[in-house]
Enzyme design. Structure first.
Site, PDB file in Angstrom:
ATOM      1  N   HIS A 110       1.179  -1.202   0.055  1.00  0.00           N
ATOM      2  CA  HIS A 110      -0.024   0.101   0.207  1.00  0.00           C
ATOM      3  C   HIS A 110       0.918   0.806   0.080  1.00  0.00           C
ATOM      4  O   HIS A 110       0.539   2.424   0.494  1.00  0.00           O
ATOM      5  CB  HIS A 110      -0.815  -0.007   1.475  1.00  0.00           C
ATOM      6  CG  HIS A 110      -1.965  -1.452   1.194  1.00  0.00           C
ATOM      7  ND1 HIS A 110      -2.063  -1.518   2.516  1.00  0.00           N
ATOM      8  CD2 HIS A 110      -1.929  -2.215   0.279  1.00  0.00           C
ATOM      9  CE1 HIS A 110      -3.312  -2.013   2.259  1.00  0.00           C
ATOM     10  NE2 HIS A 110      -2.751  -2.554   0.638  1.00  0.00           N
ATOM     11  N   GLU A 144      -3.443  -6.276  -9.019  1.00  0.00           N
ATOM     12  CA  GLU A 144      -1.503  -6.142  -9.185  1.00  0.00           C
ATOM     13  C   GLU A 144      -1.040  -6.898  -9.623  1.00  0.00           C
ATOM     14  O   GLU A 144      -1.816  -8.695  -9.660  1.00  0.00           O
ATOM     15  CB  GLU A 144      -1.734  -6.763  -7.347  1.00  0.00           C
ATOM     16  CG  GLU A 144      -2.820  -5.379  -6.944  1.00  0.00           C
ATOM     17  CD  GLU A 144      -3.344  -5.751  -5.586  1.00  0.00           C
ATOM     18  OE1 GLU A 144      -2.017  -6.649  -4.863  1.00  0.00           O
ATOM     19  OE2 GLU A 144      -3.732  -5.317  -5.011  1.00  0.00           O
ATOM     20  N   GLU A 194      -2.987 -13.590  -3.567  1.00  0.00           N
ATOM     21  CA  GLU A 194      -2.474 -12.396  -3.912  1.00  0.00           C
ATOM     22  C   GLU A 194      -0.449 -12.404  -2.575  1.00  0.00           C
ATOM     23  O   GLU A 194      -0.669 -11.739  -2.419  1.00  0.00           O
ATOM     24  CB  GLU A 194      -3.211 -10.758  -3.621  1.00  0.00           C
ATOM     25  CG  GLU A 194      -3.942 -10.828  -2.191  1.00  0.00           C
ATOM     26  CD  GLU A 194      -4.008  -9.347  -2.392  1.00  0.00           C
ATOM     27  OE1 GLU A 194      -3.666  -8.243  -2.436  1.00  0.00           O
ATOM     28  OE2 GLU A 194      -4.973  -9.446  -1.476  1.00  0.00           O
TER      29      GLU A 194
END
Length: 405
Positions: free
Chosen positions: A235, A265, A361
């Site tokens: 982030h 992503e 992820e």
């Protein structure tokens, strides 16, 4: 319609015509029926829901707090959003159900508006993970509840199971995230700043959202595009750093459609990828593919996590894992909402069910100065089905597509 300028504590400022919401009225009615079943089972007379995600989920209205409190009050027969006068008629136009506007003319007008629906002395359902200590004290003083019941866990469980309409919207979000990914890839060049690449992806997604959802309100779509050292956190904010040959990159696109979040992503490299980095990248991709294969109804989040952990441990990479392996999708964002009961972590025993939507992820962060330094992350969105899962992310991963020359 009552005039906002009159000095009332609260009023119904139903200004203009209703706007089309993202979902049909029957969808919201079904959600409210689920909430009322929760209330009936717990003996709750009225729910005062205060989080952005709950108000949006049950009523369609995504509020902008800016320091003011908002709510959705649900009883066995009523469902009413409570909004601040600064928003005028927009909350009513975007609410499935009734809306009351509270004014700034007196202290605690917000609670007076809520009390006009609940009365005093009721059993009140609330969101314990959202109400602050101050707001809880105010609720006690204004409503004098006979009892307070935390409904946040039950509401979260309800939200985790997506309806066909929600899955259709999430599928569109995943497609639009891919649009942003391709725009980002096209913008990557040596000497280009992170911020310029990020803007290209964001603009492409917002244009596609406006094209595909002409009746929506547009806000909150964003991109985190990171390079070099800035890839170490998932982030990390965008910077003005200029891309250099051989840089590791992290592409992260996040289209927001009526409060619904989706994501893409990917790991990329500028020009070429060195051998040490390629080895880490390929290991993370293999973990990603393994994780996807483990996502099926009946498996628990902890079991999926253990499977990916074992893969990394065999390769002496587990110490570089930086967070859990995935999470739920729906009404959530980077500043509101989280379905913590459906995260791929060791301490989550939730069993995957048909209708859950979850990401895979895996991320490895290799420290600065070590061979292959940087953050490696691939992210796909999976819909849990009867026979396993459906991957609704389309943008390719891996070095064959994502070494940008």
């Amino acid at each position: 319609m009552t005039n906002l300028s009159t000095r009332q504590d609260f009023l119904r400022f139903h200004n203009g015509e209703r706007a089309p919401l993202q979902f049909a009225p029957a969808e919201y009615d079904d959600r409210l029926a689920g909430l009322r079943a929760i209330m009936d089972k717990a003996g709750i007379d009225a729910c005062v829901l205060t989080s952005m995600h709950s108000v949006s989920y049950y009523a369609g209205f995504l509020y902008c707090a800016f320091g003011r409190p908002y709510a959705l009050v649900v009883t066995p027969t009523e469902h009413v959003t409570i909004s601040a006068g600064i928003d005028a008629g927009q909350p009513w136009r975007r609410t499935h159900g009734d809306n009351i506007t509270y004014t700034d003319w007196g202290r605690d007008n917000y609670w007076k508006a809520i009390r006009s629906i609940t009365g005093e002395g009721c059993v009140i359902g609330l969101e314990g993970d959202h109400l602050t200590l101050t707001r809880t004290d105010e609720l006690e003083a204004a409503l004098k509840p006979a009892k307070k019941v935390d409904v946040a866990p039950a509401c979260m469980t309800q939200r985790m199971l997506k309806s066909p309409a929600e899955i259709a919207l999430i599928r569109e979000g995943a497609r639009i995230a891919d649009v942003g990914g391709y725009a980002i890839k096209d913008a990557i060049k040596v000497g280009t700043r992170e911020i310029d690449v990020a803007m290209a992806g964001r603009d492409a997604m917002e244009l596609e959202i406006a094209k595909s959802f002409p009746d929506a309100e547009y806000r909150d779509t964003w991109v985190w595009f990171q390079s070099g050292l800035n890839t170490d956190g998932a982030h990390n904010p965008v910077t003005s750093r200029k891309l250099e040959h051989g840089d590791i990159l992290s592409l992260n696109t996040f289209p927001m459609i009526s409060g619904y979040y989706t994501a893409l992503e990917r790991t990329l490299f500028v020009g070429e990828v060195d051998d040490a980095s390629l080895k880490i990248w390929e290991a993370n991709i293999a973990a990603h593919e393994l994780g996807i294969s483990l996502l099926k109804a009946g498996s628990t989040c902890a079991q999926v996590t253990a499977g990916v952990n074992a893969f990394f441990e065999e390769r002496d990479l587990l110490q570089y894992r930086s967070f859990g392996y995935g999470h739920s999708f729906g009404v959530l964002s980077h500043y509101y909402g989280r379905e913590a009961g459906l995260e791929l972590r060791e301490d989550i025993d939730t069993e995957l069910q048909v209708g859950h939507v979850i990401s895979m992820e895996p991320m490895l962060t290799i420290p600065h100065g070590a061979p292959g330094a940087g953050g490696y992350r691939e992210h796909d969105i999976l819909v849990i089905t009867e026979d396993g899962n459906e991957n609704i992310t389309g943008y390719p991963y891996g070095p064959a597509f994502n070494v940008i020359r």
